[in-house]
Design a protein around this motif. Structure first.
Motif, PDB file in Angstrom:
ATOM      1  N   GLU A  92      34.885  37.434  34.550  1.00  0.00           N
ATOM      2  CA  GLU A  92      36.031  37.608  35.433  1.00  0.00           C
ATOM      3  C   GLU A  92      37.095  36.547  35.152  1.00  0.00           C
ATOM      4  O   GLU A  92      38.289  36.839  35.131  1.00  0.00           O
ATOM      5  N   GLU A  96      40.791  37.328  33.853  1.00  0.00           N
ATOM      6  CA  GLU A  96      41.940  36.827  34.617  1.00  0.00           C
ATOM      7  C   GLU A  96      42.860  36.009  33.722  1.00  0.00           C
ATOM      8  O   GLU A  96      44.084  36.155  33.768  1.00  0.00           O
ATOM      9  N   SER A  97      42.279  35.157  32.872  1.00  0.00           N
ATOM     10  CA  SER A  97      43.104  34.322  31.992  1.00  0.00           C
ATOM     11  C   SER A  97      43.858  35.155  30.957  1.00  0.00           C
ATOM     12  O   SER A  97      44.912  34.749  30.480  1.00  0.00           O
ATOM     13  N   GLN A 101      42.212  41.269  34.434  1.00  0.00           N
ATOM     14  CA  GLN A 101      41.288  41.478  35.554  1.00  0.00           C
ATOM     15  C   GLN A 101      41.726  42.632  36.452  1.00  0.00           C
ATOM     16  O   GLN A 101      40.932  43.494  36.792  1.00  0.00           O
ATOM     17  N   GLN A 102      42.983  42.664  36.830  1.00  0.00           N
ATOM     18  CA  GLN A 102      43.460  43.724  37.724  1.00  0.00           C
ATOM     19  C   GLN A 102      43.306  45.093  37.071  1.00  0.00           C
ATOM     20  O   GLN A 102      42.917  46.056  37.722  1.00  0.00           O
TER      21      GLN A 102
END
Length: 132
Positions: A92, A96-97, A101-102
Motif C-alpha cells: 500500500e 501510494e508513493s 493506490q486510489q
C-alpha cells in the motif's frame, strides 16, 4: 485476472496493468448496458451498426461477473503482497508513493456500481435483488 497473478508484480508495469483493468471495466460496463464497443474511444456506445444485435446479460451472468470481479480483485491484493518492497514497507505504501493506490482501490467500481453492489451490500446477494 487469475492469469495476472502468475507473474511477479513489478512497479514498472503496474500503471499499464491499471490502464488495462480500467479498459476492462469500461468493457464490462458496455456489456451490462447492452452497448456496442467503440474500439477507437475504448468505451461503450449506443451507436451500433444497423445489422448488429446486442444481447443483454442474464441475472445469472451478472451474478457470475460480480463474483469474478470481487474474487479477482482479492487475488490481485494478495498478488501485490509479492511486490518487491524495501524492508518494512507495505505494498500500500509503495502504491501510494507511485500515485496508484486510489486507482487500485477503485478497480471495477464502474461495473460494480452498474450492478448496484456498492450500496453496502457488497457480499450480500440479497442486495443485488432488483438491481441487475
Amino acid at each position: 485476472m487469475q492469469s495476472i497473478t502468475g507473474y511477479h508484480p513489478d512497479v514498472e508495469t503496474l500503471p499499464q496493468l491499471l490502464d488495462w483493468l480500467n479498459e476492462l471495466d469500461r468493457g464490462w460496463l458496455a456489456v451490462l448496458r447492452s452497448q456496442a464497443w467503440d474500439s477507437d474511444m475504448h468505451t461503450g456506445t449506443t451507436n451500433a451498426a444497423p445489422d448488429q444485435t446486442i444481447a443483454s446479460m442474464s441475472q445469472t451472468e451478472r451474478t457470475r461477473l460480480r463474483s469474478l470481479l470481487i474474487s479477482g480483485t482479492g487475488s490481485l491484493e494478495e498478488w501485490l503482497l509479492r511486490l518487491d518492497a524495501p524492508a518494512g514497507q507495505s505494498y500500500e505504501f509503495i502504491l501510494e508513493s507511485l500515485g496508484l493506490q486510489q486507482a487500485f482501490d477503485e478497480l471495477f467500481t464502474g461495473t460494480l456500481a452498474e450492478m448496484g453492489s456498492l450500496d453496502g451490500s457488497m457480499n450480500v446477494p440479497q442486495g443485488m435483488v432488483g438491481t441487475c
